[in-house]
Structure formats: C-alpha cells, structure tokens
Design a protein around this motif. Structure first.
Motif, short mmCIF file in Angstrom:
data_model
loop_
_atom_site.label_atom_id
_atom_site.label_comp_id
_atom_site.label_asym_id
_atom_site.label_seq_id
_atom_site.Cartn_x
_atom_site.Cartn_y
_atom_site.Cartn_z
N LYS A 8 -31.24 -53.06 -27.06
CA LYS A 8 -30.34 -53.77 -27.97
C LYS A 8 -28.88 -53.40 -27.71
O LYS A 8 -28.00 -54.27 -27.68
N ARG A 9 -28.63 -52.10 -27.51
CA ARG A 9 -27.24 -51.68 -27.27
C ARG A 9 -26.89 -51.70 -25.79
O ARG A 9 -25.82 -51.25 -25.40
N MET A 31 -37.30 -57.98 -29.88
CA MET A 31 -35.89 -58.18 -29.52
C MET A 31 -35.25 -59.26 -30.39
O MET A 31 -34.11 -59.14 -30.80
N ALA A 88 -33.26 -58.57 -22.96
CA ALA A 88 -31.88 -58.37 -23.42
C ALA A 88 -30.85 -58.96 -22.46
O ALA A 88 -29.67 -59.02 -22.77
N LEU A 106 -34.21 -58.05 -33.83
CA LEU A 106 -33.01 -57.22 -33.88
C LEU A 106 -31.73 -58.05 -33.91
O LEU A 106 -30.68 -57.55 -34.30
N VAL A 107 -31.82 -59.31 -33.53
CA VAL A 107 -30.63 -60.13 -33.42
C VAL A 107 -29.94 -60.27 -34.79
O VAL A 107 -28.72 -60.19 -34.91
#
Length: 296
Positions: free
Chosen positions: A185-186, A290, A246, A293-294
């Motif tokens: 994510k990062r 994923m 990602a 997490l958006v």
C-alpha cells in the motif's frame, strides 16, 4: 434461536467466526481479554449451555511471538485446559476447537524439494512416534488436540480443525499477509521479507476458514480436518502478487536472520473436500485486500 460462545472474539479468526454466526441468526456471546472479559474468570462462573462453543482464543499466534515468547505455551495450555474442563463440567452441546497446522511434525516440512502435503494422519499420538511440532505454539495445539480427545471420551461432542495460513482484508501486520498488504500500500522500497523468500505456505482466505470449520460442525465430522487449499505459494511470490496489484516492482530486502518458520507447509485438503471446497482464490484474496485499502 441457536446460541454460540466464541472465545478470542476480538482476534482475527474469532471476530470473523462471530460475525458469520450472527449473520446466520445465532445469538453470539464473545469472550476476549481485549473487550474486558477474562476467559479464566468466565469459565469459573458461567453456567449457561451453548449450542456451539468456538474456541479460537490464543496468545499472539504469529511468528515473532511464537519464536520470541516461548512461555506463551503455558498461558495457552492453561486456557485450553480451562475451556475443556468447563465444557465437560457444564455439558456444553458442541465444541469447535481451532487447532493449527503448526501441530504437524517439522521433519515433514524442512525441505521444499522433498516435502509433501500434510495429511491429518501425520499427527499421531503413538508414544514412540510423536513428531516434533512447530515451536511452543505447535506443542500447545498438539496438546490441545489431546485434551480435546479426552473431552470427547468424557462425552463432549468435539470438532477439531487445523487451519493453515489464514489471511484476509483486515488481518494485522504481525502476520505476513497483513504486513505485505501494508508494505504494498505504501509502495515500500525495498520491500522487506523475513527469510530468503522461498518459504512456501498454503494460503486460505478467512471466509473459507470460517465456512469450512462450520461445515465440519454441520456435517458432524469428529476427526481432525485440515482447513487448506492444497496449493503452495512462496513468500516471494506472494509479495510479487501484492506489488503487481499495487502497480510497482520494487527490489526485495530478504532478511534471512529474521524468524521464518519451516520451509514448506501445504495441507492435504482431501478430508476437507468431503464437506467443503474453498471459494476464494489467492489472486482474488490479494485483489480484495488491496482494494479494501483504497478507501482507508
């Protein structure tokens, strides 16, 4: 209306189990030290009989704690013993015990080239042939299964399931899947992986862990049942899938001095397939995690 008790109700498996039962019309009592309920106190005083007791409580069952806090063995053994003693004494109607794939002998999991899928029969209690499980946590679960068998002999209906590497969108960063999601994510560079990345695991989505476990209960299977897919994916391949989702390709930082566990842990799903087949592929699970997490 059916009633259920879920221990470890604030943990990863426990909260999903409680939610699934609630969604299907059960009245659910959750017990977890995180919500102010000490299970030992509960077992000393509770007299209600539940249609189903789901025992998912354990002390930090992730790799860092397994290798770094060996005295969790004593805490978890005491918790399992208290639960089974209470369940037999109060004549609970049915118990689902969440064991673990860590109960399997590590001798069968040391070499990717020679390892084979782990079938339920590989856990044996023959006094001359008890394989060494994975660290203190594995001993806890192996002993818990032995206590479960004793409780069954005393007349308690008991079901034992052995989840493999459960994962899901809301898993914490103390577990590999949750940690990988957070790093992807990062867009972490480099992307850190404990070990050399070749460790293989059988990844099963938490929806399938819960549904498979409840299928074991509903079909009244009294033998231990693996909760697994039968497919193995390495840590490096999982990380690569995360990063592709990602949209980037980082270098990987392989920490070979970090806790890694065994080399190859994949389950034999044949017995599970008699009552349930997993529905969420790893690719779908990665995509769901994923995407979840958006919006965070």
């Amino acid at each position: 209306m059916k009633t259920a008790l879920v221990t470890g109700a604030e943990g990863f498996v426990g909260r999903h189990m409680a939610a699934e039962l609630f969604d299907h019309g059960w009245t659910v009592q959750g017990v977890d030290i995180a919500n102010g309920h000490n299970a030992h106190d509960f077992f000393r005083t509770e007299t209600n009989r539940y249609d189903l007791v789901v025992h998912a409580a354990a002390t930090a069952p992730h790799r860092a704690a397994i290798d770094g806090s060996p005295m969790n063995l004593a805490l978890d053994l005491a918790l399992d013993a208290a639960m089974f003693e209470w369940a037999v004494r109060t004549r609970q109607r049915r118990v689902l015990y969440l064991s673990s794939s860590a109960a399997y002998p590590i001798d069968c999991q040391r070499d990717v080239a020679t390892a084979r899928p782990l079938s339920e029969a590989m856990v044996r209690f023959d006094r001359y042939n008890i394989g060494t499980p994975d660290a203190s946590y594995g001993w806890t679960k192996l002993t818990g299964e032995r206590v479960a068998a004793a409780a069954a002999q005393a007349g308690l209906p008991v079901h034992v399931v052995r989840p493999f590497s459960g994962y899901g969108e809301d898993q914490g960063v103390d577990w590999p899947f949750g940690a990988f999601v957070a790093r992807a994510k990062r867009r972490a560079v480099p992307f850190r992986i404990w070990g050399d990345g070749t460790q293989v695991r059988d990844w099963i989505h938490i929806d399938d862990v819960v549904a498979g476990a409840l299928a074991v209960v509903e079909t009244d299977v009294r033998e231990p049942v693996n909760l697994c897919t039968g497919f193995g994916t390495s840590m490096l391949d999982l990380a690569t899938m995360m990063c592709a989702e990602a949209g980037y390709r980082p270098a990987f930082d392989l920490r070979e001095d970090a806790p890694t566990g065994v080399a190859y842990r994949v389950g034999d799903p044949a017995r599970m397939f008699d009552v349930y087949r997993p529905r969420v592929s790893l690719a779908e699970g990665v995509q769901r995690a994923m995407q979840a997490l958006v919006g965070r």
